[in-house]
Structure formats: C-alpha cells, structure tokens
Scaffold this motif. Structure first.
Motif, short mmCIF file in Angstrom:
data_model
loop_
_atom_site.label_atom_id
_atom_site.label_comp_id
_atom_site.label_asym_id
_atom_site.label_seq_id
_atom_site.Cartn_x
_atom_site.Cartn_y
_atom_site.Cartn_z
N PHE A 85 13.20 54.24 15.24
CA PHE A 85 13.45 52.82 15.41
C PHE A 85 14.65 52.57 16.33
O PHE A 85 14.67 51.59 17.07
CB PHE A 85 13.66 52.15 14.05
N ALA A 86 15.63 53.47 16.30
CA ALA A 86 16.74 53.35 17.24
C ALA A 86 16.25 53.63 18.66
O ALA A 86 16.66 52.95 19.62
CB ALA A 86 17.86 54.32 16.86
N ASP A 87 15.36 54.61 18.82
CA ASP A 87 14.78 54.89 20.13
C ASP A 87 13.98 53.70 20.65
O ASP A 87 14.02 53.38 21.84
CB ASP A 87 13.88 56.12 20.06
N LEU A 88 13.24 53.07 19.75
CA LEU A 88 12.42 51.93 20.13
C LEU A 88 13.27 50.83 20.74
O LEU A 88 12.89 50.19 21.72
CB LEU A 88 11.68 51.40 18.89
N GLN A 89 14.47 50.66 20.19
CA GLN A 89 15.36 49.63 20.70
C GLN A 89 16.16 50.11 21.91
O GLN A 89 16.23 49.43 22.94
CB GLN A 89 16.32 49.19 19.59
N ASN A 90 16.76 51.30 21.79
CA ASN A 90 17.68 51.76 22.83
C ASN A 90 16.99 52.30 24.08
O ASN A 90 17.49 52.15 25.19
CB ASN A 90 18.60 52.85 22.25
N ASP A 95 13.54 44.59 20.65
CA ASP A 95 14.74 43.85 20.28
C ASP A 95 15.37 44.33 18.97
O ASP A 95 16.44 43.87 18.60
CB ASP A 95 14.45 42.34 20.22
N GLY A 96 14.73 45.23 18.25
CA GLY A 96 15.34 45.81 17.07
C GLY A 96 15.24 44.96 15.82
O GLY A 96 15.81 45.30 14.79
N GLY A 97 14.51 43.84 15.86
CA GLY A 97 14.33 43.01 14.69
C GLY A 97 13.47 43.69 13.64
O GLY A 97 12.75 44.65 13.94
N PRO A 98 13.50 43.19 12.39
CA PRO A 98 12.75 43.85 11.33
C PRO A 98 11.25 43.89 11.55
O PRO A 98 10.59 44.88 11.22
CB PRO A 98 13.12 43.04 10.07
N GLU A 138 9.33 32.29 14.42
CA GLU A 138 9.11 32.55 15.84
C GLU A 138 9.91 33.77 16.30
O GLU A 138 9.45 34.56 17.13
CB GLU A 138 9.49 31.32 16.67
N ALA A 139 11.11 33.91 15.75
CA ALA A 139 11.94 35.08 16.10
C ALA A 139 11.26 36.37 15.63
O ALA A 139 11.30 37.39 16.33
CB ALA A 139 13.33 34.95 15.49
N ASP A 140 10.65 36.33 14.44
CA ASP A 140 9.93 37.50 13.94
C ASP A 140 8.79 37.86 14.89
O ASP A 140 8.59 39.03 15.23
CB ASP A 140 9.35 37.21 12.55
N LEU A 141 8.03 36.85 15.30
CA LEU A 141 6.89 37.10 16.18
C LEU A 141 7.35 37.69 17.50
O LEU A 141 6.75 38.65 18.01
CB LEU A 141 6.13 35.79 16.41
N ARG A 142 8.43 37.16 18.06
CA ARG A 142 8.95 37.72 19.31
C ARG A 142 9.38 39.17 19.12
O ARG A 142 9.22 40.00 20.02
CB ARG A 142 10.14 36.88 19.80
N SER A 143 9.92 39.47 17.95
CA SER A 143 10.36 40.83 17.66
C SER A 143 9.18 41.79 17.65
O SER A 143 9.24 42.88 18.24
CB SER A 143 11.08 40.85 16.30
N ALA A 144 8.09 41.40 16.98
CA ALA A 144 6.91 42.25 16.94
C ALA A 144 6.33 42.45 18.33
O ALA A 144 5.95 43.56 18.72
CB ALA A 144 5.86 41.65 16.01
N LEU A 145 6.27 41.37 19.10
CA LEU A 145 5.72 41.46 20.45
C LEU A 145 6.58 42.34 21.35
O LEU A 145 6.07 43.06 22.22
CB LEU A 145 5.56 40.07 21.05
#
Length: 301
Positions: free
Chosen positions: A149-154, A159-162, A233-240
């Motif tokens: 999950f750190a790799d996914l963000q870094n 965006d690193g959201g849940p 909406e923030a959750d949805l943006r995070s998944a996308l």
C-alpha cells in the motif's frame, strides 16, 4: 471509505503469517512468476525487469514483530490499521457476495485470505512481496503484504486513501468470484495485448470491486451492525486513483517512456477506472461482462 467504529471483526477470518522467521527469496529464477502472472494485481509482467524484479534468487531474513491480526476487533481498529482494514474489508465482501450470488443460483464459498511479509508459500508456488497482492486459484486464497500500500501511493501515484486500499482487497476477491463463476480461466486466452483475455479478466475484477463499493455501506457484521459508512466523493476519487495508478499504460510510461498496448495484461488507467465505475453505478454482475465487450473503453458497447 471508513468503517463504523462498532462493527465487530472476526480475526479468525484472515490468516496472519507475518510473524514467521525464515528465508525470503527474490521474485524470478524459475517458474515463480509464471504461475502467478495471471492472477497478480495490477503489474504488467513485461515491466517487472524495469523495476528490478527478476534474476537469480537471493536470501535474507524475514522481519518479525508485526502486530497480530488477533488484535483487530472493531471497525475502529480497521480505521487505524492496514491489516485490520484488510480483515474488515474481507468481511464486508463476504457479506456482499455471499448474499448477492445466490440470487443467480450460484453457490460461493469464502476465499482464504492471508497477510504475509516478504515471502509466502502458496499452491501456485512461492511468492514474494515484489509481485504485489495476488489471488491463487490453486488454493483459493488472496495474499496481501501491507507494504504494497505504501508502494501504491509512493511509486504508483495512488492518493493513499482507505478506499484505495479497500479497492485492492475487493479486486483480489473479485478474482475469487471469477474462479467461482468460471471466467478466471479466460486470463489464459489471447496472450497479451489490449484485447487479450488477461486484460478482460482484470477489468472484470475491477468491475466486481466497484459493485462491492456500491453496496458496501449496506453490508453487516454477525451482530447486524453495518460495516462501513456511506461512500463519499473523496472515497470514490481514492478508489479511482488506485485503479488508474496500476494501469498498464502508466506503468509502461514510467518504466520506458513509451506505451505499448501489445504488452498490456491488465488494461489502461482509463479502462480500469471506467470498469470500476461500471460496477459501482450499476451494481449488476451482468453489466460486468468484459469478456464479450466489443469496446473495453465503453462498457456496454
């Protein structure tokens, strides 16, 4: 997407093998990657060498002292810890899929879920964290190293959201659903390329993840408490952002500076987003038919 603090978690639902001390091997060197590529999450096999994955096996000691999954008891724990979030997301997925598929007279068993660190042995062969999260159809288990999950963000730009993390779990669970209904085997058809069976299978798993996201706030624990709060909406943006981050075109561009659709195995960033949204908006498994879609850029075409 956050969990309700009073949601009850069953730590026995997920196997935790992080505390084992042993030898860690590097990906590559023999058939390790070959048996996993069809089920691996979001990484184009042609690009692995560009990220330093491959070569001869090497050894080093696996880290110990990781928190135990048994400490995960509530939704509040899931909001605070990644391993608890994997557990809670798995239970929410159980609640959704085990009630959804029987409507179509499909019997589904829960997949196994294992959290590991560094290295893990599976029915598909030994694997390391380098391959990312994956589902092994041989033992019907989804495997996760929280370090991804750190790799996914870094490294990939999520965006690193849940919900970015929860999407990863839902995607791998989606492969289990495909294994259940018989579409997973299509990943072995058509080699690589933008219209290959592999791409179609991965995009369908994204669509299944979107279906769960649409229903997640309705899923309940054994006591009748809802697992999750309504998606924002923030959750949805995070998944996308997570879906797009591991698109083949983005990985190729970052690794080589160019895009080659002939090497795709998981679909473009835009395709992964659009199929997640297809599942989220329709909530209908029949609308996730990527295998017969004539235009993977436009669901329903």
């Amino acid at each position: 997407m956050s969990f309700n603090d009073d949601a009850r978690l069953d730590s026995n639902r997920v196997k935790d093998s992080r505390g084992r001390r042993g030898t860690k091997i590097a990906a590559g060197g023999g058939g390790i990657l070959v048996v996993l590529l069809a089920a691996m999450f979001g990484i184009n096999p042609d690009m692995l060498a560009q990220f330093g994955i491959g070569g001869e096996p090497s050894t080093e000691q696996t880290a110990t002292g990781a928190p135990e999954i048994a400490e995960c008891k509530t939704g509040a724990d899931a909001n605070a810890r990644q391993d608890c979030r994997i557990l809670a997301t798995t239970q929410s997925l159980d609640s959704f899929w085990l009630s959804y598929l029987p409507k179509y007279n499909v019997k589904v068993a829960k997949p196994g879920v294992e959290i590991f660190s560094g290295r893990v042995d599976t029915a598909c062969g030994p694997a390391t964290s380098a391959v990312g999260p994956f589902y092994c159809p041989g033992d019907r288990v989804a495997y996760f190293d929280t370090a991804f999950f750190a790799d996914l963000q870094n490294n990939y730009g999520s965006d690193g959201g849940p919900l970015a993390e929860e999407y990863v779990v839902a995607h791998e669970y989606g492969h289990h659903i495909q294994n259940t209904i018989g579409t997973l085997a299509a990943s072995q058809q058509g080699g690589t390329g933008a219209n290959s069976g592999s791409v179609r299978v991965e995009l369908q798993a994204d669509c299944f993840a979107g279906m769960w996201a649409g229903y997640a706030a309705q899923t309940k624990d054994a006591n009748g408490n809802t697992f999750m709060k309504p998606l924002t909406e923030a959750d949805l943006r995070s998944a996308l952002s997570a879906a797009a981050a591991v698109g083949d075109d983005r990985i190729q561009k970052a690794a080589t500076g160019r895009v080659n659709p002939e090497g795709w195995t998981h679909g473009s960033a835009a395709q992964r987003e659009v199929w997640f949204l297809q599942g989220y908006k329709t909530g209908d498994i029949n609308q996730c038919d990527t295998l017969s879609s004539k235009n993977l850029n436009k669901p329903g075409a």
